[in-house]
Design an enzyme around this catalytic site. Sequence first.
Site, PDB file in Angstrom:
ATOM      1  N   LYS A  51      -1.188  -9.357   8.264  1.00  0.00           N
ATOM      2  CA  LYS A  51      -0.777  -7.969   7.996  1.00  0.00           C
ATOM      3  C   LYS A  51      -0.885  -7.154   9.283  1.00  0.00           C
ATOM      4  CE  LYS A  51      -1.511  -5.979   3.450  1.00  0.00           C
ATOM      5  NZ  LYS A  51      -2.504  -5.339   2.588  1.00  0.00           N
TER       6      LYS A  51
HETATM    7  C1  E4P Z   1      -1.662  -3.488  -0.329  1.00  0.00           C
HETATM    8  O1  E4P Z   1      -1.184  -4.318   0.369  1.00  0.00           O
HETATM    9  C2  E4P Z   1      -2.427  -2.340   0.171  1.00  0.00           C
HETATM   10  O2  E4P Z   1      -3.316  -2.744   1.169  1.00  0.00           O
HETATM   11  C3  E4P Z   1      -3.187  -1.649  -0.928  1.00  0.00           C
HETATM   12  O3  E4P Z   1      -2.498  -1.776  -2.143  1.00  0.00           O
HETATM   13  C4  E4P Z   1      -3.492  -0.201  -0.600  1.00  0.00           C
HETATM   14  O4  E4P Z   1      -3.977   0.436  -1.731  1.00  0.00           O
HETATM   15  P1  E4P Z   1      -4.692   1.848  -1.745  1.00  0.00           P
HETATM   16  O5  E4P Z   1      -3.670   2.911  -1.541  1.00  0.00           O
HETATM   17  O6  E4P Z   1      -5.329   1.907  -3.085  1.00  0.00           O
HETATM   18  O7  E4P Z   1      -5.710   1.838  -0.625  1.00  0.00           O
END
Ligand code: E4P
Length: 237
Positions: A89
């Site tokens: 990522k």
């Molecule tokens: C997914 O890939 C993200 O890292 C995650 O869903 C972020 O979620 P949040 O907005 O609850 O931190």
Amino acid sequence: MPVFVDTGNLEEIERFYRMGIIRGVTTNPTILLKDGVRGGMRAIEARSKEIAGLIAPLPLSVELTTNDREQMIDQARMFADWANNIVVKVTIHGPDGELENLAVVHELETEYDVRVNVTAMMSAQQCFLAALSGASYVSIFGGRVNNMGYNVITEITKLRKVLDQFGLNAQIIVGSTREVLNVIEWLDAGAHIVTVTPNLLEGMLVHPYSKETVRMFLRDAAKAEEVLFSELEKVRL
Ligand code: E4P
């Protein structure tokens, strides 16, 4: 592959993996911290290898912990070496809008054969550029978009349309789920994948009226058994 689980908790992952309902796992540094990963890179490596081993060949997204260009490349290659199913990522840009990140994404995908999930995106236009750079996955944060006051469904619909129109292969992941109804709504809007928190997955599954119905079945099955036994008793006497 519509549903990923958004957690670093091994027990939760195993629970849903054994049901056969998840097709991948996503994490980020905040999630890993919440799920008890302490001790720097060694701890991230240990947890990532455990998850990757459990779900292989399904993909596990692990996020970079640096925004320094050289370190991003080195770290991404190291993550990819931990297991074949690790996807790296990379945030769309740096904390102050630094623009090196998509160059890193392009290099990782085209020169180092590393699968990348570009993350922390809030609009279709960001995701479109990430897809053009060669990212395998583009992650838009649905709950955060909605919290800003505009509906992510509009972004998902536009994004899916342009990806298909230009033959771009990136898979749209919508994360940041906040409500059970997000999952079907976002898939219906054109997301390839929605990554769902464990509590919402459970919320999708369990319904109060289903509980009541199951209770009725079990109660009546027990009664029928009682009746059957008393009939058998009569026959024996
Ligand atoms: C997914 O890939 C993200 O890292 C995650 O869903 C972020 O979620 P949040 O907005 O609850 O931190």
